[in-house]
Design an enzyme around this catalytic site. Structure first.
Site, PDB file in Angstrom:
ATOM      1  N   HIS A 172      14.282   3.631  15.036  1.00  0.00           N
ATOM      2  CA  HIS A 172      14.716   4.087  13.700  1.00  0.00           C
ATOM      3  C   HIS A 172      13.934   5.349  13.276  1.00  0.00           C
ATOM      4  O   HIS A 172      13.208   5.334  12.288  1.00  0.00           O
ATOM      5  CB  HIS A 172      14.443   2.928  12.725  1.00  0.00           C
ATOM      6  CG  HIS A 172      15.065   3.042  11.372  1.00  0.00           C
ATOM      7  ND1 HIS A 172      14.805   4.081  10.501  1.00  0.00           N
ATOM      8  CD2 HIS A 172      15.915   2.214  10.707  1.00  0.00           C
ATOM      9  CE1 HIS A 172      15.467   3.882   9.370  1.00  0.00           C
ATOM     10  NE2 HIS A 172      16.148   2.783   9.464  1.00  0.00           N
ATOM     11  N   GLU A 275      18.943   7.649  14.507  1.00  0.00           N
ATOM     12  CA  GLU A 275      18.436   6.477  15.212  1.00  0.00           C
ATOM     13  C   GLU A 275      19.255   6.167  16.455  1.00  0.00           C
ATOM     14  O   GLU A 275      20.494   6.136  16.387  1.00  0.00           O
ATOM     15  CB  GLU A 275      18.485   5.280  14.260  1.00  0.00           C
ATOM     16  CG  GLU A 275      17.805   5.542  12.929  1.00  0.00           C
ATOM     17  CD  GLU A 275      18.265   4.586  11.848  1.00  0.00           C
ATOM     18  OE1 GLU A 275      18.408   5.022  10.696  1.00  0.00           O
ATOM     19  OE2 GLU A 275      18.481   3.404  12.162  1.00  0.00           O
TER      20      GLU A 275
HETATM   21  O1  TA6 Z   1      19.088   2.711   9.305  1.00  0.00           O
HETATM   22  C1  TA6 Z   1      19.586   2.810   7.998  1.00  0.00           C
HETATM   23  C2  TA6 Z   1      19.152   1.589   7.212  1.00  0.00           C
HETATM   24  O2  TA6 Z   1      19.734   0.424   7.727  1.00  0.00           O
HETATM   25  C3  TA6 Z   1      19.514   1.821   5.752  1.00  0.00           C
HETATM   26  O3  TA6 Z   1      20.614   1.014   5.359  1.00  0.00           O
HETATM   27  C4  TA6 Z   1      18.217   1.501   4.999  1.00  0.00           C
HETATM   28  O4  TA6 Z   1      18.127   0.120   4.719  1.00  0.00           O
HETATM   29  C5  TA6 Z   1      17.201   1.950   6.050  1.00  0.00           C
HETATM   30  O5  TA6 Z   1      17.726   1.433   7.262  1.00  0.00           O
HETATM   31  C6  TA6 Z   1      15.771   1.591   5.751  1.00  0.00           C
HETATM   32  O6  TA6 Z   1      15.539   0.266   5.992  1.00  0.00           O
HETATM   33  P1  TA6 Z   1      14.084  -0.318   5.639  1.00  0.00           P
HETATM   34  O7  TA6 Z   1      14.210  -1.801   5.799  1.00  0.00           O
HETATM   35  O8  TA6 Z   1      13.119   0.308   6.589  1.00  0.00           O
HETATM   36  O9  TA6 Z   1      13.807   0.118   4.227  1.00  0.00           O
END
Ligand code: TA6
Length: 304
Positions: A172, A275
């Site tokens: 991510h 990601e």
């Molecule tokens: O990758 C995008 C996502 O799924 C968004 O929907 C947002 O929730 C982001 O990840 C961040 O997630 P986190 O749990 O690290 O705040």
């Protein structure tokens, strides 16, 4: 982490003049790497790369302000490892978002100064009781990191049990940008994506992806290399992957960012998540005795 534990790790895995263990931002126990090609920090929590900068280049990854970082709390920034599910768990309302791998403390397995001047760091997730609670499948999870003028990550999942299991995963990555409203992502044109803002599946128009507001898109069935072009920093970040059929692009933009204290005042302007993953339609089923590898490589090039 106690200094005695860090000293033990240093004695076993440290590399004079190149790799040491210490306390990084927010007091996180980190592996610090400085070699001829780059510098980087990797938190033992989540085996999360917190920073990486090729020698002479600006940081490539965005990281939340140190005040928002603390051991045991998911770290916003760098390269969080989402595993073995992505986003909210399908049935476990109290299960952690993006799985538990990023919250557990990983352990070093091996470190090496490679002949080409890069540094290899190999970590694994111990089978803790929390993971057994959320994930009753015998397995092994490891991460290989190669730190140099490019950054390579390889996430390896092995099914060590007698039954198949299905997982989701994502590296991510939070990339540092000059201004998210001025960058463009090449490589996703024509692809099909789920727009998580309204749950509708759409086709990406031809041409680069540019952002004008909150963006949360899951592109399925793509192994394309992406280019994150940043005229403000006069660079492009080349994002290559193998073993990942999903690409997620995310920025919360101003309104949602205002409800995310760990983004800092204008953090959303300075980051963009691109990601490499296997999510939903692209989730991975592992037969007993088999393994799955998700590999990425990030390289910085001048934007001429
Ligand atoms: O990758 C995008 C996502 O799924 C968004 O929907 C947002 O929730 C982001 O990840 C961040 O997630 P986190 O749990 O690290 O705040």
């Amino acid at each position: 982490m106690a200094s005695t534990e860090l000293s033990r790790l240093q004695a076993r895995f440290g590399i004079a003049g190149q790799l040491q263990f210490g306390h990084g931002p927010g007091g996180l126990a980190v592996v610090e790497v400085e070699n001829a090609h780059a510098s980087a920090q990797v938190a033992l929590q989540g085996a999360q790369v917190l920073s990486w900068a090729p020698r002479g280049a600006a940081p490539v990854l965005w990281l939340a302000p140190p005040a928002s970082l603390a051991p045991g709390r998911p770290i916003r920034g760098g390269v969080p490892i989402c595993w073995p599910w992505f986003g909210a768990h399908a049935s476990g309302a109290d299960y952690p978002s993006h799985g538990f791998a990023r919250s557990e403390r990983w352990e070093p397995v091996e470190t090496r100064a490679l002949e080409d001047g890069t540094t290899w760091v190999h970590l694994r997730l111990p089978r803790g009781e929390t993971s057994a609670r959320w994930w009753p499948h015998p397995c092994a999870l490891e991460l290989g990191i190669t730190i140099g003028a490019a950054l390579e990550l390889e996430l390896i999942t092995r099914n060590t049990g007698a039954l198949p299991f299905t997982l989701e995963e994502a590296l991510h990555s939070y990339f540092a940008v000059s201004d998210v409203g001025r960058v463009a992502v090449q490589g996703l044109a024509g692809g099909t994506y789920l727009d998580k803002l309204d749950g509708i599946r759409r086709r990406q128009p031809l041409g680069p992806l540019t952002l004008i507001g909150e963006t949360d898109r899951v592109y399925f069935g793509t192994n394309a290399e992406c280019l994150l072009e940043d005229p403000g920093l006069r660079r492009r970040i080349r994002i290559s992957k193998r073993g990942g059929r999903t690409t997620v692009v995310w920025n919360p933009w101003a309104e949602k960012a205002a409800r995310m204290p760990d983004l800092g005042a204008d953090g959303y302007l300075r980051m963009l998540c691109v990601e490499s993953a296997n999510v939903a339609d692209d989730r991975v089923t592992l037969a007993p005795g088999t393994e799955h590898r998700l590999w990425v490589r990030y390289r910085v090039e001048p934007l001429d």
